[in-house]
Scaffold this motif. Structure first.
Motif, PDB file in Angstrom:
ATOM      1  N   UNK A  61       1.067  -1.198   0.231  1.00 31.68           N
ATOM      2  CA  UNK A  61       0.025   0.318  -0.229  1.00 31.68           C
ATOM      3  C   UNK A  61       0.748   1.090   0.340  1.00 31.68           C
ATOM      4  N   UNK A  62       0.170   2.333  -0.346  1.00 34.59           N
ATOM      5  CA  UNK A  62       0.953   3.327  -1.058  1.00 34.59           C
ATOM      6  C   UNK A  62       1.795   3.725   0.407  1.00 34.59           C
ATOM      7  N   UNK A  63       0.700   4.267   2.153  1.00 32.32           N
ATOM      8  CA  UNK A  63       1.671   4.490   2.771  1.00 32.32           C
ATOM      9  C   UNK A  63       2.052   3.024   3.772  1.00 32.32           C
ATOM     10  N   UNK A  64       3.010   2.004   3.058  1.00 29.38           N
ATOM     11  CA  UNK A  64       3.042   1.198   4.094  1.00 29.38           C
ATOM     12  C   UNK A  64       4.430   1.105   3.078  1.00 29.38           C
ATOM     13  N   UNK A  65       4.896   1.296   1.558  1.00 36.29           N
ATOM     14  CA  UNK A  65       5.986   1.284   0.751  1.00 36.29           C
ATOM     15  C   UNK A  65       6.817   1.454   1.088  1.00 36.29           C
ATOM     16  N   UNK A  66       7.663   3.012   2.440  1.00 40.38           N
ATOM     17  CA  UNK A  66       8.611   3.595   2.450  1.00 40.38           C
ATOM     18  C   UNK A  66       9.120   2.365   3.607  1.00 40.38           C
ATOM     19  N   UNK A  67       7.872   2.236   4.342  1.00 39.39           N
ATOM     20  CA  UNK A  67       8.204   1.193   5.662  1.00 39.39           C
ATOM     21  C   UNK A  67       8.799  -0.392   5.177  1.00 39.39           C
TER      22      UNK A  67
END
Length: 177
Positions: A22-28
């Motif tokens: 998910x876009x809000x999880x990509x960095x993590x």
């Protein structure tokens, strides 16, 4: 090295995005993948140490693998691979011990991101155009210095040869050796 690492980080993010992060999880997820890969790299033997077969021969009883590496389930893995020997050689038992500890010490979400990335990166050359473009931009252009991907018919033939080569080899050996 830092420039290549930055490009690799971008590549991991893009593969994870294509693989469903998910876009809000990509960095993590990207940081989880890079963290796991960094830890594995720090535990691995240097390349020059892998060239000595005597230093990499560590026979272990298959029956003992479950006791030594409880989290990795190596006995079950070998069974699934069709290995029926009583003993196997582990090139780097210390690495496996550390990986076994990592399996129990990391969050399942981190492992899911890592495995999703590994499968996506491994399959990217054979998937749809967005996957192939991301794969070529890093592996082809950055790592190999290629200016353009091979024509699609050539890519398809190479994939067939890669997949069918071992099967043809086994058939040849069975018939003529």
């Amino acid at each position: 090295t830092r420039a290549v690492l930055a490009r690799y980080t971008d590549y991991v993010s893009k593969i994870l995005t294509l693989a469903g992060s998910k876009p809000d999880e990509v960095q993590a997820d990207t940081q989880a993948v890079l963290g796991i890969e960094t830890r594995i790299a720090q535990l691995a033997k240097p390349l020059n140490a892998l060239g000595d077969p005597r230093a990499n021969f560590a026979p272990v009883a298959v029956a003992d693998l479950g006791k030594q590496y409880r989290n990795l389930k190596l006995g079950e893995f070998l069974k699934a691979q069709g290995v029926t020997d009583d003993r196997v050689s582990l090139a780097n038992p210390q690495l496996l011990a550390q990986l076994d500890a990592m399996v129990g010490g990391l969050k399942p979400a981190e492992w899911k991101a890592y495995l999703r990335y590994q499968v996506g990166a491994a399959m990217a050359p054979w998937l749809s155009k967005p996957w192939r473009d991301v794969d070529f931009a890093f592996r082809g252009n950055v790592l190999r210095g290629e200016q353009a991907p091979a024509p699609r018919p050539q890519q398809v033939l190479a994939a067939i040869n890669l997949a069918a080569g071992p099967m043809l080899g086994h058939e040849y050996v069975a018939r003529y050796m």
